[in-house]
Scaffold this motif. Structure first.
Motif, short mmCIF file in Angstrom:
data_model
loop_
_atom_site.label_atom_id
_atom_site.label_comp_id
_atom_site.label_asym_id
_atom_site.label_seq_id
_atom_site.Cartn_x
_atom_site.Cartn_y
_atom_site.Cartn_z
N PHE A 272 1.30 -12.66 11.49
CA PHE A 272 0.72 -11.90 12.60
C PHE A 272 0.78 -10.43 12.23
CE2 PHE A 272 2.37 -15.85 14.25
CZ PHE A 272 1.27 -16.34 14.96
N ALA A 273 -0.33 -9.95 11.66
CA ALA A 273 -0.37 -8.56 11.18
C ALA A 273 -0.53 -7.61 12.35
CB ALA A 273 -1.51 -8.40 10.20
N LEU B 227 -0.03 -10.17 5.69
CA LEU B 227 0.24 -8.94 6.46
C LEU B 227 -0.36 -7.73 5.77
CD1 LEU B 227 3.97 -9.23 7.65
CD2 LEU B 227 1.90 -9.99 8.81
N LEU B 228 -0.44 -7.81 4.44
CA LEU B 228 -0.97 -6.68 3.68
C LEU B 228 -2.49 -6.74 3.55
CD1 LEU B 228 1.74 -6.51 0.87
CD2 LEU B 228 1.40 -4.88 2.73
N GLY B 229 -3.09 -7.75 4.19
CA GLY B 229 -4.55 -7.80 4.23
C GLY B 229 -5.18 -8.77 3.24
N ARG C 59 0.84 -1.19 0.00
CA ARG C 59 0.00 0.00 0.00
C ARG C 59 0.87 1.23 0.00
NH1 ARG C 59 -2.47 -2.70 5.06
NH2 ARG C 59 -0.36 -3.52 4.93
N GLU C 60 0.25 2.35 0.14
CA GLU C 60 1.02 3.59 0.13
C GLU C 60 1.64 3.81 1.50
OE1 GLU C 60 -1.33 6.82 -1.16
OE2 GLU C 60 -0.84 6.44 -3.25
N PHE C 61 2.85 3.49 1.59
CA PHE C 61 3.56 3.76 2.84
C PHE C 61 4.19 5.13 2.72
CE2 PHE C 61 3.38 -0.60 4.07
CZ PHE C 61 3.39 -1.28 2.87
N GLU C 62 4.79 5.57 3.82
CA GLU C 62 5.58 6.79 3.72
C GLU C 62 6.69 6.50 2.72
OE1 GLU C 62 3.54 8.87 6.84
OE2 GLU C 62 5.24 9.63 5.69
N ASP C 63 7.73 5.85 3.21
CA ASP C 63 8.78 5.45 2.29
C ASP C 63 9.53 4.24 2.84
OD1 ASP C 63 10.14 6.51 4.38
OD2 ASP C 63 11.33 7.92 3.21
#
Ligand code: THU
Length: 317
Positions: A92-93, A147-149, A55-59
């Motif tokens: 384990f998210a 973890l990313l859903g 997804r859109e993370f900071e960086d």
């Protein structure tokens, strides 16, 4: 491809500058060199996975990966899922999942923990006839997608997850088809490989420090193992392949069906010229299966290794 509704906003590759991957090896079945090689593979798998599916993370994104044995993953599976059995991978998210869809951007870039069972990965790699390397990368990607859903409870979600997994694996150039098809039944092939690995443990190689194991399958269906046996008078050394084949011949076998050669080195073995000629004596052509210390498998054939060979029929009058 048309984007699906509720697809999280993505900006693949652009946002991601740093991937922090913390790897903890609780399982001790691999040596230091191999663990280092797997660490590089995991870094590649997680980075590609985040680039393609993140997804859109900071960086920055942080993932923790733990490699365990079966008792540990079984205990975790029991505690968290109520299933009292070992499994291949658990995730384990740290973030809440919203109905199977990845949640929106988040402030903390720590995604969570992925736990992989090395023995389960090894067993599954054997069952599928592909390398442990491929299985480990696949499990890391699968865990990351959780973890990313991503989820696989519903058919549509499962297909979507599989597509993403294949995309990442393709990017890593580790497609399932990488290893050549074997003309042997997968079970028999695995049995042969196991025998070659066992034989390798018996190698007597104090001078070269290059142990080799071989397993020869004959037309009776029997398998004979052999290892290299060296000598202080170096020229008397006999290779693993010849020792395996001669075991069979001494028991009345005459028709060689396949041979496996295994070494603990990272690079694949190659039968020496003399051994190629000995294989030719008992087979006009047969699969020659090479196994390296990374549990990778490469299949070639006698005809490829020794084209236009001289053989017993040249002496038939
Ligand atoms: N060796 C084999 O056992 N098989 C081969 O085809 C190549 C070489 C062994 C012989 C020797 O003990 C060591 O590897 C180094 O040459």
């Amino acid at each position: 491809m048309k984007s699906e509704k509720k697809e999280p906003r993505r900006n693949p590759g652009r946002w991601l500058k740093t991937v922090i991957l913390d790897i903890d090896w609780e399982d001790d079945s691999l040596n230091v060199k191999m663990k280092e090689a797997y660490n590089r593979l995991f870094k590649q798998a997680i980075t590609e996975g985040l680039r393609l599916c993140g997804r859109e993370f900071e960086d920055q994104a942080e993932v923790s990966l733990i490699l365990v044995g079966d008792p540990r993953i079984r205990a975790l599976n029991k505690d968290y899922r109520g299933v009292d059995a070992p499994t291949d991978v658990l995730s384990f998210a740290l973030l809440e999942e919203g109905e199977g869809e990845p949640v929106a951007a988040f402030a903390d870039q720590m995604l969570g923990d992925i736990v992989i069972s090395v023995p389960r990965a090894r067993a599954q790699a054997e069952e599928c006839g592909h390398s442990l390397e491929r299985e480990m990368a696949y499990l890391a990607v699968h865990g990351l997608l959780h973890l990313l859903g991503f989820a696989h409870d519903k058919k549509a979600d499962k297909e979507k997850m599989r597509r993403k997994e294949e995309e990442v694996m393709a990017k890593m150039e580790l497609r399932r088809t990488e290893e050549p098809e074997s003309s042997l039944e997968p079970e028999l092939r695995q049995k042969l490989i196991r025998q070659a690995l066992l034989a390798c443990k018996k190698a007597y190689a104090p001078y070269s420090q290059y142990p080799v194991g071989a397993a020869a399958l004959f037309s009776s269906g029997r398998i004979y193992g052999g290892c290299n046996v060296e000598n202080a008078s170096y020229g008397l050394t006999v290779c693993a392949e010849r020792n395996a084949i001669f075991q069979g011949i001494a028991r009345g076998e005459r028709e060689l069906i396949a041979i496996v050669i295994a070494v603990p080195e990272d690079t694949f073995p190659a039968p020496c010229g003399a051994c190629r000629q000995v294989i030719r004596e008992f087979s006009a052509d047969c699969p020659v299966i090479l196994v390296n210390g990374k549990a990778q498998i490469r299949q070639t054939s006698l005809r490829e290794l020794l084209p236009e060979a001289f053989g017993p029929e040249f002496l038939e009058s």
